[in-house]
Design a protein around this motif. Structure first.
Motif, mmCIF file in Angstrom:
data_model
loop_
_atom_site.group_PDB
_atom_site.id
_atom_site.type_symbol
_atom_site.label_atom_id
_atom_site.label_comp_id
_atom_site.label_asym_id
_atom_site.label_seq_id
_atom_site.Cartn_x
_atom_site.Cartn_y
_atom_site.Cartn_z
ATOM 1 N N UNK A 15 -6.359 -6.740 5.722
ATOM 2 C CA UNK A 15 -6.519 -6.360 4.319
ATOM 3 C C UNK A 15 -6.808 -4.867 4.191
ATOM 4 N N UNK A 16 -7.686 -4.345 5.062
ATOM 5 C CA UNK A 16 -7.968 -2.910 5.037
ATOM 6 C C UNK A 16 -6.721 -2.112 5.424
ATOM 7 N N UNK A 17 -5.929 -2.656 6.356
ATOM 8 C CA UNK A 17 -4.685 -1.968 6.743
ATOM 9 C C UNK A 17 -3.722 -1.901 5.561
ATOM 10 N N UNK A 18 -3.682 -2.971 4.750
ATOM 11 C CA UNK A 18 -2.828 -2.954 3.554
ATOM 12 C C UNK A 18 -3.287 -1.872 2.593
ATOM 13 N N UNK A 19 -4.597 -1.729 2.450
ATOM 14 C CA UNK A 19 -5.128 -0.695 1.562
ATOM 15 C C UNK A 19 -4.796 0.699 2.081
ATOM 16 N N UNK A 20 -4.956 0.906 3.396
ATOM 17 C CA UNK A 20 -4.657 2.216 3.977
ATOM 18 C C UNK A 20 -3.157 2.499 3.902
ATOM 19 N N UNK A 21 -2.329 1.473 4.073
ATOM 20 C CA UNK A 21 -0.882 1.666 3.930
ATOM 21 C C UNK A 21 -0.540 2.124 2.515
ATOM 22 N N UNK A 22 -1.160 1.496 1.514
ATOM 23 C CA UNK A 22 -0.934 1.913 0.130
ATOM 24 C C UNK A 22 -1.380 3.354 -0.083
ATOM 25 N N UNK A 23 -2.507 3.697 0.511
ATOM 26 C CA UNK A 23 -3.016 5.077 0.444
ATOM 27 C C UNK A 23 -2.033 6.045 1.103
ATOM 28 N N UNK A 24 -1.440 5.630 2.223
ATOM 29 C CA UNK A 24 -0.482 6.481 2.938
ATOM 30 C C UNK A 24 0.765 6.749 2.095
ATOM 31 N N UNK A 25 1.270 5.703 1.449
ATOM 32 C CA UNK A 25 2.458 5.869 0.609
ATOM 33 C C UNK A 25 2.157 6.834 -0.537
ATOM 34 N N UNK A 26 0.994 6.665 -1.152
ATOM 35 C CA UNK A 26 0.610 7.585 -2.216
ATOM 36 C C UNK A 26 0.457 9.005 -1.712
ATOM 37 N N UNK A 27 -0.095 9.169 -0.500
ATOM 38 C CA UNK A 27 -0.274 10.501 0.074
ATOM 39 C C UNK A 27 1.070 11.171 0.324
ATOM 40 N N UNK A 28 2.029 10.404 0.830
ATOM 41 C CA UNK A 28 3.361 10.968 1.060
ATOM 42 C C UNK A 28 3.995 11.393 -0.262
ATOM 43 N N UNK A 29 3.768 10.610 -1.307
ATOM 44 C CA UNK A 29 4.307 10.976 -2.618
ATOM 45 C C UNK A 29 3.669 12.256 -3.136
ATOM 46 N N UNK A 30 2.368 12.415 -2.903
ATOM 47 C CA UNK A 30 1.657 13.592 -3.407
ATOM 48 C C UNK A 30 2.068 14.862 -2.664
ATOM 49 N N UNK A 31 2.694 14.729 -1.502
ATOM 50 C CA UNK A 31 3.209 15.920 -0.813
ATOM 51 C C UNK A 31 4.196 16.688 -1.685
ATOM 52 N N UNK A 32 4.778 16.020 -2.674
ATOM 53 C CA UNK A 32 5.682 16.681 -3.597
ATOM 54 C C UNK A 32 4.928 17.361 -4.735
ATOM 55 N N UNK A 33 3.592 17.255 -4.743
ATOM 56 C CA UNK A 33 2.788 17.833 -5.818
ATOM 57 C C UNK A 33 1.816 18.896 -5.349
ATOM 58 N N UNK A 34 1.191 18.736 -4.181
ATOM 59 C CA UNK A 34 0.308 19.773 -3.653
ATOM 60 C C UNK A 34 0.110 19.562 -2.148
ATOM 61 N N UNK A 35 -0.422 20.552 -1.425
ATOM 62 C CA UNK A 35 -0.545 20.475 0.047
ATOM 63 C C UNK A 35 -1.697 19.573 0.480
ATOM 64 N N UNK A 36 -1.458 18.280 0.538
ATOM 65 C CA UNK A 36 -2.493 17.302 0.856
ATOM 66 C C UNK A 36 -3.043 17.474 2.264
ATOM 67 N N UNK A 37 -2.192 17.887 3.202
ATOM 68 C CA UNK A 37 -2.591 17.930 4.613
ATOM 69 C C UNK A 37 -3.133 19.293 5.033
ATOM 70 N N UNK A 38 -3.505 20.106 4.080
ATOM 71 C CA UNK A 38 -4.016 21.435 4.394
ATOM 72 C C UNK A 38 -5.501 21.563 4.057
ATOM 73 N N UNK A 39 -6.227 20.465 4.055
ATOM 74 C CA UNK A 39 -7.655 20.499 3.741
ATOM 75 C C UNK A 39 -8.344 19.285 4.313
#
Length: 427
Positions: free
Chosen positions: A375-399
């Motif tokens: 269940x936690x893996x499903x939540x983290x997977x959802x978080x990962x998909x959202x994070x990849x989407x946000x890469x088109x909006x701001x530098x998520x992996x630079x902080x």
């Protein structure tokens, strides 16, 4: 805990003169763990190999003749090593399902508290606000006015900051309070008595912060994460959890919106309705798509192999030279500047490997520990998909958000390995 403590120390007025050092310490924690946690014989994975390739590319880029200076280039490499650090040191901890849940619980409580404080900052304008970031304060009233919102009362105030020093910072806390709250609400083993009640309250506060901060990219990310979690629960056959999630969403979203409107007023609804004012591609182009277009049409031909390290962002401001300064609004531009097309490819592969690993764990089955971890893996997977989407909006992996991304993924993947949950080889 140390990572959270560094974020809280930024808010202490007595440490304002040491704010730069405190911010560096937030990354330094990951580097310290990389050195101090005893090395152990761990399985060589595709994800670790990919991280080593990223570091090798940055090592080559260190000698780029157009880099800012040696200190800025070194600072950029160390920051990116800190972000990737959990890939190397988390497997040494032999983390278990309970330890992964403890980590998520700590982050959930921190972000829930930040979201609640953000709501209070909007409800009581001018109160409960931490010191404003010195970098932002130095930019003058013209820039600061753009970070304000108009409330239903007609009063203007900074966007909710929560437990950060930046207006709008509570929006990120709101997103995590919502997403982790879903996990706490659906968990078969709540972290403590009353955790579900706290989760519901935190999710309401989180949604209110997302609305009040008016940061549309994070509102979209919240929607993407929620839809992804629904899809994972559906394909994994957890129908009772899916019904519970849909029930919570159908009540919380309109309820939190009504409460936020009572505080934020028409200006809030006017800004959020721009998301549906036209087709999605047009809306994205107006607000962020032009940065992607400029990256592809202008920057890519100039810097196919990178522009040199330390030329953009806070690293340049703290350690670099303004001459040759570049500006990156989205993650793809940042990757292009720091390592060109090879770095983009390597980092995307690393993210996809993490996604695949978490999805495999989320679809697994077994004993109570395995079901809880899935269940936690499903939540983290959802978080990962959202994070990849946000890469088109701001530098998520630079902080520090990048550190948290890899920390959460590695905690789940390593717990799956040590618990015996079925998983894919790349993870």
């Amino acid at each position: 805990m140390l990572h959270v403590a560094c974020q809280l120390l930024v808010l202490v007025p007595a440490l304002s003169s040491l704010r730069t050092l405190v911010r560096i310490a937030a990354f330094g924690v990951s580097l310290v763990f990389l050195v101090l946690i005893p090395s152990a014989r761990t399985q060589r994975t595709s994800l670790k190999t990919c991280a080593l390739c990223i570091l090798a590319l940055l090592g080559v880029e260190f000698f780029h003749p157009d880099g800012s200076n040696l200190l800025a280039a070194l600072a950029a490499v160390m920051m990116k090593l800190a972000v990737l650090g959990p890939i190397f040191w988390v497997p040494r901890t032999r983390s278990t399902t309970s330890q992964a849940q403890s980590l998520i619980t700590i982050l959930w409580l921190f972000y829930t508290a930040s979201a609640v404080l953000g709501v209070l900052q909007a409800y009581f304008p001018g109160q409960f606000q931490p010191p404003l970031s010195a970098v932002l304060a130095a930019r003058g009233s013209h820039v600061l006015s753009g970070l304000e919102i108009e409330l239903a009362s007609g009063e203007r105030t900074f966007r909710p900051m929560g437990l950060t020093d930046s207006p709008g910072g509570a929006a990120s806390a709101g997103l995590y309070a919502l997403l982790f709250g879903f996990g706490m609400l659906l968990s078969e083993k709540p972290a403590f008595r009353g955790a579900r009640l706290v989760a519901v309250s935190g999710m309401i506060a989180g949604l209110m912060c997302l609305y009040l901060c008016q940061i549309r990219s994070l509102v979209i990310m919240a929607g993407v994460c929620t839809l992804t979690l629904v899809a994972v629960l559906l394909i994994s056959g957890r129908m009772s959890k899916l019904v519970g999630l849909l029930g919570a969403v159908s009540v919380l979203i309109p309820g939190a919106f009504a409460l936020a409107v009572a505080i934020g007023g028409d200006s809030m609804t006017a800004r959020l309705t721009t998301l549906v004012a036209a087709d999605p591609s047009s809306v994205y182009y107006i607000h962020r798509g032009r940065f992607l277009e400029y990256t592809l049409s202008h920057d890519l031909p100039l810097y196919p192999l990178g522009a040199g390290l330390g030329r953009w962002g806070m690293v340049n401001q703290y350690f670099g030279e303004y001459a040759g300064h570049l500006w990156a609004e989205i993650q793809w531009t940042a990757w292009l500047y720091d390592g060109g097309v090879p770095l983009i490819i390597a980092y995307v592969i690393a993210i996809l490997l993490a996604l695949w690993g978490c999805l495999t764990v989320a679809r697994g089955s077994g004993g109570s520990d395995a079901r809880s971890l899935s269940l936690w893996a499903a939540m983290v997977f959802a978080y990962d998909v959202g994070s990849l989407a946000v890469c088109f909006n701001y530098p998520l992996f630079e902080g520090t958000t990048g550190v948290e991304f890899w920390l959460l993924n590695m905690a789940v993947l390593c717990a799956a390995q040590n618990t015996g949950v079925p998983r894919s080889n790349p993870a």
